[in-house]
Design a protein around this motif. Structure first.
Motif, PDB file in Angstrom:
ATOM      1  N   HIS A 161       0.862  -1.184   0.000  1.00  0.00           N
ATOM      2  CA  HIS A 161       0.000   0.000   0.000  1.00  0.00           C
ATOM      3  C   HIS A 161       0.891   1.224   0.000  1.00  0.00           C
ATOM      4  N   GLY A 162       0.585   2.192  -0.853  1.00  0.00           N
ATOM      5  CA  GLY A 162       1.387   3.392  -0.897  1.00  0.00           C
ATOM      6  C   GLY A 162       0.739   4.481  -1.724  1.00  0.00           C
ATOM      7  N   ILE A 163       1.479   5.569  -1.872  1.00  0.00           N
ATOM      8  CA  ILE A 163       1.013   6.734  -2.624  1.00  0.00           C
ATOM      9  C   ILE A 163       1.977   6.958  -3.785  1.00  0.00           C
ATOM     10  N   VAL A 164       1.418   7.219  -4.963  1.00  0.00           N
ATOM     11  CA  VAL A 164       2.255   7.470  -6.138  1.00  0.00           C
ATOM     12  C   VAL A 164       2.987   8.785  -5.926  1.00  0.00           C
ATOM     13  N   ASP A 165       4.318   8.726  -5.966  1.00  0.00           N
ATOM     14  CA  ASP A 165       5.143   9.914  -5.759  1.00  0.00           C
ATOM     15  C   ASP A 165       5.557  10.539  -7.087  1.00  0.00           C
ATOM     16  N   SER A 166       5.880   9.697  -8.069  1.00  0.00           N
ATOM     17  CA  SER A 166       6.190  10.201  -9.409  1.00  0.00           C
ATOM     18  C   SER A 166       6.001   9.070 -10.410  1.00  0.00           C
ATOM     19  N   LEU A 167       5.869   9.462 -11.666  1.00  0.00           N
ATOM     20  CA  LEU A 167       5.608   8.503 -12.739  1.00  0.00           C
ATOM     21  C   LEU A 167       6.467   8.817 -13.940  1.00  0.00           C
ATOM     22  N   ASP A 168       6.783   7.808 -14.709  1.00  0.00           N
ATOM     23  CA  ASP A 168       7.253   8.003 -16.069  1.00  0.00           C
ATOM     24  C   ASP A 168       6.530   6.975 -16.931  1.00  0.00           C
ATOM     25  N   GLU A 169       7.003   6.744 -18.125  1.00  0.00           N
ATOM     26  CA  GLU A 169       6.246   5.913 -19.060  1.00  0.00           C
ATOM     27  C   GLU A 169       6.031   4.489 -18.560  1.00  0.00           C
ATOM     28  N   ASN A 170       7.057   3.859 -17.997  1.00  0.00           N
ATOM     29  CA  ASN A 170       6.946   2.455 -17.606  1.00  0.00           C
ATOM     30  C   ASN A 170       7.040   2.213 -16.112  1.00  0.00           C
ATOM     31  N   LYS A 171       7.526   3.180 -15.356  1.00  0.00           N
ATOM     32  CA  LYS A 171       7.775   2.974 -13.926  1.00  0.00           C
ATOM     33  C   LYS A 171       7.039   3.993 -13.086  1.00  0.00           C
ATOM     34  N   ILE A 172       6.788   3.611 -11.836  1.00  0.00           N
ATOM     35  CA  ILE A 172       6.240   4.552 -10.861  1.00  0.00           C
ATOM     36  C   ILE A 172       7.081   4.465  -9.600  1.00  0.00           C
ATOM     37  N   ILE A 173       7.135   5.561  -8.885  1.00  0.00           N
ATOM     38  CA  ILE A 173       7.796   5.571  -7.581  1.00  0.00           C
ATOM     39  C   ILE A 173       6.700   5.714  -6.544  1.00  0.00           C
ATOM     40  N   ILE A 174       6.685   4.746  -5.613  1.00  0.00           N
ATOM     41  CA  ILE A 174       5.644   4.691  -4.592  1.00  0.00           C
ATOM     42  C   ILE A 174       6.240   5.097  -3.257  1.00  0.00           C
ATOM     43  N   SER A 202       9.820   5.777   2.870  1.00  0.00           N
ATOM     44  CA  SER A 202      10.710   5.250   1.835  1.00  0.00           C
ATOM     45  C   SER A 202      10.026   5.295   0.481  1.00  0.00           C
ATOM     46  N   ARG A 203      10.829   5.365  -0.553  1.00  0.00           N
ATOM     47  CA  ARG A 203      10.316   5.415  -1.921  1.00  0.00           C
ATOM     48  C   ARG A 203      10.803   4.169  -2.659  1.00  0.00           C
ATOM     49  N   LEU A 204       9.857   3.466  -3.269  1.00  0.00           N
ATOM     50  CA  LEU A 204      10.169   2.237  -3.989  1.00  0.00           C
ATOM     51  C   LEU A 204       9.782   2.394  -5.450  1.00  0.00           C
ATOM     52  N   THR A 205      10.604   1.846  -6.340  1.00  0.00           N
ATOM     53  CA  THR A 205      10.345   1.923  -7.770  1.00  0.00           C
ATOM     54  C   THR A 205       9.713   0.617  -8.229  1.00  0.00           C
ATOM     55  N   TYR A 206       8.589   0.736  -8.937  1.00  0.00           N
ATOM     56  CA  TYR A 206       7.857  -0.425  -9.456  1.00  0.00           C
ATOM     57  C   TYR A 206       7.523  -0.194 -10.923  1.00  0.00           C
ATOM     58  N   ASP A 207       7.271  -1.272 -11.638  1.00  0.00           N
ATOM     59  CA  ASP A 207       6.706  -1.162 -12.982  1.00  0.00           C
ATOM     60  C   ASP A 207       5.254  -0.748 -12.854  1.00  0.00           C
ATOM     61  N   ARG A 208       4.759  -0.019 -13.824  1.00  0.00           N
ATOM     62  CA  ARG A 208       3.335   0.364 -13.815  1.00  0.00           C
ATOM     63  C   ARG A 208       2.434  -0.858 -13.770  1.00  0.00           C
ATOM     64  N   ALA A 209       2.852  -1.933 -14.425  1.00  0.00           N
ATOM     65  CA  ALA A 209       2.037  -3.146 -14.503  1.00  0.00           C
ATOM     66  C   ALA A 209       1.860  -3.804 -13.138  1.00  0.00           C
ATOM     67  N   ALA A 210       2.640  -3.397 -12.134  1.00  0.00           N
ATOM     68  CA  ALA A 210       2.537  -3.993 -10.807  1.00  0.00           C
ATOM     69  C   ALA A 210       1.397  -3.406  -9.986  1.00  0.00           C
ATOM     70  N   VAL A 211       0.733  -2.374 -10.490  1.00  0.00           N
ATOM     71  CA  VAL A 211      -0.369  -1.750  -9.751  1.00  0.00           C
ATOM     72  C   VAL A 211      -1.624  -2.585  -9.946  1.00  0.00           C
ATOM     73  N   ARG A 212      -2.213  -3.036  -8.834  1.00  0.00           N
ATOM     74  CA  ARG A 212      -3.430  -3.848  -8.902  1.00  0.00           C
ATOM     75  C   ARG A 212      -4.683  -3.001  -8.874  1.00  0.00           C
ATOM     76  N   GLU A 213      -4.705  -1.980  -7.998  1.00  0.00           N
ATOM     77  CA  GLU A 213      -5.895  -1.143  -7.917  1.00  0.00           C
ATOM     78  C   GLU A 213      -5.568   0.213  -7.337  1.00  0.00           C
ATOM     79  N   VAL A 214      -6.401   1.177  -7.667  1.00  0.00           N
ATOM     80  CA  VAL A 214      -6.316   2.513  -7.093  1.00  0.00           C
ATOM     81  C   VAL A 214      -7.368   2.579  -5.989  1.00  0.00           C
ATOM     82  N   VAL A 215      -6.906   2.811  -4.747  1.00  0.00           N
ATOM     83  CA  VAL A 215      -7.809   2.857  -3.604  1.00  0.00           C
ATOM     84  C   VAL A 215      -8.489   4.214  -3.522  1.00  0.00           C
TER      85      VAL A 215
END
Length: 91
Positions: free
Chosen positions: A53-66, A72-85
């Motif tokens: 669970h986290g908040i989107v801090d920044s985005l680019d075309e393929n990655k998001i920082i949560i 802490s800030r973690l980098t994930y692929d956009r495809a790893a997002v299951r749902e927007v709460v």
């Protein structure tokens, strides 16, 4: 001719049922997930497929920082997002 139709008919019927009961709903689900992932914005509260669970801090075309709860800030692929709460309100 009628003999051939009698053997192929049930197969065609099974394929049509299979398409409308399984394939088409799955395609709609995938399209909805793709749309949700493309509409992510900074500030959205999300859950990843791994349960983070986290908040989107920044985005680019393929990655998001949560941004996580501890800051802490973690980098994930956009495809790893299951749902927007919760959608962001004004950013």
């Amino acid at each position: 001719m009628a003999d051939m139709l009698g053997t192929i008919g049930p197969l065609l019927l099974m394929f049509v049922l299979f398409y409308f009961l399984l394939i088409r709903p799955q395609q709609k689900r995938q399209k909805a997930i793709q749309t949700m992932q493309n509409e992510l914005k900074k500030g959205d509260k999300i859950i990843t497929i791994g349960g983070l669970h986290g908040i989107v801090d920044s985005l680019d075309e393929n990655k998001i920082i949560i941004k996580c709860g501890d800051g802490s800030r973690l980098t994930y692929d956009r495809a790893a997002v299951r749902e927007v709460v919760e959608k962001s309100t004004g950013v």
